[in-house]
Motif scaffolding. Structure first.
Motif, PDB file in Angstrom:
ATOM      1  N   ASN A  44       0.814  -1.219   0.000  1.00  0.00           N
ATOM      2  CA  ASN A  44       0.000   0.000   0.000  1.00  0.00           C
ATOM      3  C   ASN A  44       0.846   1.266   0.000  1.00  0.00           C
ATOM      4  OD1 ASN A  44      -2.751  -1.164   0.222  1.00  0.00           O
ATOM      5  ND2 ASN A  44      -1.964  -1.978   2.151  1.00  0.00           N
ATOM      6  N   LEU A  45       2.081   1.165  -0.457  1.00  0.00           N
ATOM      7  CA  LEU A  45       2.989   2.299  -0.487  1.00  0.00           C
ATOM      8  C   LEU A  45       3.300   2.698  -1.929  1.00  0.00           C
ATOM      9  CD1 LEU A  45       5.333   1.296   2.478  1.00  0.00           C
ATOM     10  CD2 LEU A  45       3.697   3.188   2.425  1.00  0.00           C
ATOM     11  N   PRO A  46       3.924   3.852  -2.152  1.00  0.00           N
ATOM     12  CA  PRO A  46       4.062   4.402  -3.499  1.00  0.00           C
ATOM     13  C   PRO A  46       4.645   3.475  -4.567  1.00  0.00           C
ATOM     14  CG  PRO A  46       4.618   6.071  -1.907  1.00  0.00           C
ATOM     15  CD  PRO A  46       4.378   4.807  -1.123  1.00  0.00           C
ATOM     16  N   LEU A  47       5.665   2.674  -4.238  1.00  0.00           N
ATOM     17  CA  LEU A  47       6.300   1.857  -5.273  1.00  0.00           C
ATOM     18  C   LEU A  47       5.351   0.834  -5.892  1.00  0.00           C
ATOM     19  CD1 LEU A  47       9.903   1.185  -3.883  1.00  0.00           C
ATOM     20  CD2 LEU A  47       9.165   2.888  -5.562  1.00  0.00           C
ATOM     21  N   ARG A  48       4.232   0.559  -5.244  1.00  0.00           N
ATOM     22  CA  ARG A  48       3.276  -0.383  -5.824  1.00  0.00           C
ATOM     23  C   ARG A  48       2.739   0.144  -7.155  1.00  0.00           C
ATOM     24  NH1 ARG A  48       0.204   2.953  -2.762  1.00  0.00           N
ATOM     25  NH2 ARG A  48      -1.955   3.367  -3.430  1.00  0.00           N
ATOM     26  N   GLU A  49       2.785   1.463  -7.351  1.00  0.00           N
ATOM     27  CA  GLU A  49       2.284   2.058  -8.586  1.00  0.00           C
ATOM     28  C   GLU A  49       3.082   1.594  -9.804  1.00  0.00           C
ATOM     29  OE1 GLU A  49      -0.447   3.846  -8.673  1.00  0.00           O
ATOM     30  OE2 GLU A  49      -0.648   3.727  -6.486  1.00  0.00           O
ATOM     31  N   LEU A  50       4.305   1.152  -9.575  1.00  0.00           N
ATOM     32  CA  LEU A  50       5.135   0.678 -10.692  1.00  0.00           C
ATOM     33  C   LEU A  50       4.580  -0.606 -11.308  1.00  0.00           C
ATOM     34  CD1 LEU A  50       8.709   1.315  -9.246  1.00  0.00           C
ATOM     35  CD2 LEU A  50       7.412   2.733 -10.850  1.00  0.00           C
ATOM     36  N   LEU A  51       3.684  -1.286 -10.606  1.00  0.00           N
ATOM     37  CA  LEU A  51       3.093  -2.525 -11.112  1.00  0.00           C
ATOM     38  C   LEU A  51       1.833  -2.275 -11.930  1.00  0.00           C
ATOM     39  CD1 LEU A  51       3.427  -4.676  -7.850  1.00  0.00           C
ATOM     40  CD2 LEU A  51       4.978  -4.610  -9.818  1.00  0.00           C
ATOM     41  N   LYS A  52       1.403  -1.027 -12.038  1.00  0.00           N
ATOM     42  CA  LYS A  52       0.169  -0.697 -12.744  1.00  0.00           C
ATOM     43  C   LYS A  52       0.481  -0.095 -14.112  1.00  0.00           C
ATOM     44  CE  LYS A  52      -2.166   0.343  -8.356  1.00  0.00           C
ATOM     45  NZ  LYS A  52      -2.893   1.377  -7.578  1.00  0.00           N
ATOM     46  N   SER A  53      -0.178  -0.572 -15.140  1.00  0.00           N
ATOM     47  CA  SER A  53       0.088  -0.091 -16.500  1.00  0.00           C
ATOM     48  C   SER A  53      -0.273   1.382 -16.667  1.00  0.00           C
ATOM     49  CB  SER A  53      -0.693  -0.937 -17.511  1.00  0.00           C
ATOM     50  OG  SER A  53      -2.093  -0.860 -17.253  1.00  0.00           O
ATOM     51  N   GLU A  54      -1.313   1.844 -15.971  1.00  0.00           N
ATOM     52  CA  GLU A  54      -1.733   3.236 -16.122  1.00  0.00           C
ATOM     53  C   GLU A  54      -0.694   4.214 -15.592  1.00  0.00           C
ATOM     54  OE1 GLU A  54      -4.197   1.503 -12.585  1.00  0.00           O
ATOM     55  OE2 GLU A  54      -3.421   0.846 -14.538  1.00  0.00           O
ATOM     56  N   THR A  55       0.233   3.728 -14.748  1.00  0.00           N
ATOM     57  CA  THR A  55       1.293   4.593 -14.239  1.00  0.00           C
ATOM     58  C   THR A  55       2.143   5.157 -15.372  1.00  0.00           C
ATOM     59  OG1 THR A  55       1.400   3.371 -12.153  1.00  0.00           O
ATOM     60  CG2 THR A  55       3.342   4.664 -12.744  1.00  0.00           C
ATOM     61  N   TYR A  56       2.330   4.388 -16.406  1.00  0.00           N
ATOM     62  CA  TYR A  56       3.215   4.762 -17.506  1.00  0.00           C
ATOM     63  C   TYR A  56       2.466   5.376 -18.686  1.00  0.00           C
ATOM     64  CZ  TYR A  56       5.891   1.419 -14.752  1.00  0.00           C
ATOM     65  OH  TYR A  56       6.494   0.748 -13.726  1.00  0.00           O
ATOM     66  N   ARG A  57       1.147   5.435 -18.603  1.00  0.00           N
ATOM     67  CA  ARG A  57       0.346   5.911 -19.722  1.00  0.00           C
ATOM     68  C   ARG A  57       0.386   7.430 -19.805  1.00  0.00           C
ATOM     69  NH1 ARG A  57      -4.678   3.472 -18.596  1.00  0.00           N
ATOM     70  NH2 ARG A  57      -3.671   1.535 -19.276  1.00  0.00           N
ATOM     71  N   THR A  58       0.624   7.956 -21.008  1.00  0.00           N
ATOM     72  CA  THR A  58       0.635   9.396 -21.231  1.00  0.00           C
ATOM     73  C   THR A  58      -0.772   9.864 -21.568  1.00  0.00           C
ATOM     74  OG1 THR A  58       2.913   9.344 -22.049  1.00  0.00           O
ATOM     75  CG2 THR A  58       1.587  11.257 -22.630  1.00  0.00           C
ATOM     76  N   ASP A  59      -1.358  10.671 -20.705  1.00  0.00           N
ATOM     77  CA  ASP A  59      -2.718  11.144 -20.943  1.00  0.00           C
ATOM     78  C   ASP A  59      -2.698  12.514 -21.606  1.00  0.00           C
ATOM     79  OD1 ASP A  59      -1.930  12.848 -18.906  1.00  0.00           O
ATOM     80  OD2 ASP A  59      -3.225  11.946 -17.388  1.00  0.00           O
ATOM     81  N   THR A  60      -3.872  13.029 -21.876  1.00  0.00           N
ATOM     82  CA  THR A  60      -4.002  14.309 -22.579  1.00  0.00           C
ATOM     83  C   THR A  60      -3.380  15.445 -21.783  1.00  0.00           C
ATOM     84  OG1 THR A  60      -6.033  13.561 -23.639  1.00  0.00           O
ATOM     85  CG2 THR A  60      -5.639  15.933 -23.591  1.00  0.00           C
TER      86      THR A  60
END
Length: 484
Positions: free
Chosen positions: A378-394
């Motif tokens: 439940n800490l910040p580095l868990r975001e590295l496992l999510k594909s949306e972390t790397y997605r470039t949005d508008t």
């Protein structure tokens, strides 16, 4: 042969001393450096990846990366560390006394970007894992314990929250404190002084931590050396907050006294009321509970725990709620102290007459490691496992276009979301502190730093009535205006 294998397995799991003849001449168990260097490289990669993705997608949580980027650039260009983001002509040593950041100037020559600071911080945090892990193995005689506590340190909430908070000067304090605690654990008193003394150049409050290192030396029987170091730390603290910072400050005083003297509403409070409110604060005590809980509370058995008191002291007294909890970067410097205090605690209970305490000492290291792994979910580095972390949005694309719309070398006033992306090749001001300056360009986040912006031209005329600006770039999220 079977008996030897069983004994080795037990030692690996419990952290009990190795067999006779396996210790080095100084009484420590062998601890090869390579496994810990490999782990540090992995941790450094994770920290930097998180920081870089956050930067590249304009998710910066504060203006601090822009501030440090501006100050390090000044050092790299052999200029006084003026940070216009804090105000036109603002000398950063009049805010916090952190000349240690000048050490990043050579890196900035090679890599002139705030991203270089994020990499340096990742490397500094990761280096602490080498010290924590290898010291654990040398003292407790178990590689499993060493790797386990190195991982627990590396994934601890204090370090991860600091990585999430972009760059801060305390990155330098983390390995210095780890090395100081290691020296204290191993009885290397002169080394403890040598590693702790430079902390006074990291941040003004660290002088009090240096004084506490002197207290620990005194407790351990090094009375003359401890008293001298305690005096040095106290003198350094007094010198920085009473002389050096006021001399560089435009207001002629250490501005952060106000964090203690005033409440969030700006009303002044008596010191007695501040102390009473601090001691009655559940959120502050919750922070202390979680700090000690990650070591199974066995860190309390070590005098190293005294090194936490200066930092916890000013955080308790502060009226700023950001200082109390588990977020931001304020707990990072406590992580190496806590885990090495745990090592000292495990060593101390081995000879305890209480059988339950001896048994607890045998299991507390794997328990602390398991707790760190569970909390990491439940800490910040868990975001590295999510594909949306790397997605470039508008929004990210619009922010990049806004930055590109400001010509290189121009002066620009910007919001927090754009500051760090402009400091490498522009003179940058922040919207909230730019009074007295008339920038060439304005780059606004239309979400606003206090409220949404519907008419950027009108906002420009309100903030800079002496000049006229026209829009050169606009999207749904950002607007760039040029002085005409």
């Amino acid at each position: 042969m079977l008996d030897v294998q069983n004994r080795s397995a037990e030692e690996a799991l419990t952290g009990t001393p190795g067999a006779v003849g396996t210790e080095t001449p100084d009484g420590l168990s062998p601890a090869p450096l390579r496994p810990y260097l490999i782990l540090a490289v992995v941790l450094c990669g994770l920290y930097f990846l998180y920081s870089w993705v956050q930067y590249a997608h304009f998710r910066t949580p504060s203006w601090d990366l822009g501030i440090f980027g501006q100050s390090v650039r000044a050092y790299a260009e052999f200029r006084a560390p003026v940070v216009d983001i804090k105000g036109p002509g603002f000398h950063i040593l009049g805010d916090h006394f952190s000349p240690v950041t000048a050490l990043l100037a050579p890196l900035y020559w090679i890599w002139p970007s705030p991203v270089a600071l994020l990499f340096a911080q990742a490397a500094l945090f990761a280096s602490g894992a080498v010290v924590v892990g290898r010291t654990t193995q040398q003292v407790l005689g178990s590689r499993a314990a060493g790797i386990g506590l190195a991982v627990a340190y590396g994934l601890s909430w204090g370090i991860q929250e600091a990585v999430k908070s972009d760059f801060h000067e305390i990155a330098f304090a983390v390995p210095l404190l780890a090395l100081t605690c290691r020296a204290l654990l191993l009885g290397r008193w002169t080394a403890a002084v040598a590693w702790s003394a430079p902390l006074v150049l990291v941040k003004e409050d660290m002088g009090l931590t240096v004084s506490m290192v002197g207290v620990v030396l005194f407790v351990k029987g090094q009375k003359r050396l401890g008293a001298a170091l305690a005096g040095f730390g106290a003198a350094a603290f007094a010198l920085t907050v009473l002389v050096l910072i006021p001399a560089a400050s435009r207001v002629g005083e250490y501005d952060y006294w106000s964090k203690i003297e005033k409440t969030g509403e700006g009303a002044e409070t008596s010191f007695g009321q501040v102390v009473g409110d601090a001691l009655a604060s559940g959120e502050r005590w919750e922070m202390v509970f979680f700090l000690l809980a990650i070591t199974g509370f066995l860190a309390l058995r070590s005098p190293l725990i005294l090194l936490l008191l200066p930092t916890l002291g000013w955080r308790f007294l502060s009226q700023d709620a950001n200082h109390w909890g588990m977020h931001w970067h304020y707990s990072a410097i406590l992580m190496p102290v806590l885990f090495l205090a745990l090592v000292d605690g495990v060593r101390s209970v081995r000879t305890s007459p209480r059988a339950w305490l001896v048994s607890y000492g045998k299991v507390v290291v794997p328990v602390a490691t398991a707790v760190a792994l569970v909390l990491a979910a439940n800490l910040p580095l868990r975001e590295l496992l999510k594909s949306e972390t790397y997605r470039t949005d508008t929004r990210t694309e619009q922010a990049r276009a806004a930055v590109a719309a400001v010509p290189e070398g121009a002066s620009v006033e910007a919001d927090v979301s754009l500051l760090a992306h402009l400091t490498a090749d522009h003179r940058v001001y922040w919207v909230g502190t730019s009074k007295g300056a008339t920038p060439d360009y304005l780059a606004y986040d239309l979400r606003g730093w206090s409220q949404p912006v519907s008419d950027p031209v009108q906002l420009a005329s309100q903030l800079h009535p002496e000049a006229r600006y026209e829009i050169t770039y606009r999207s749904d999220g950002f607007a760039v205006l040029k002085r005409v």
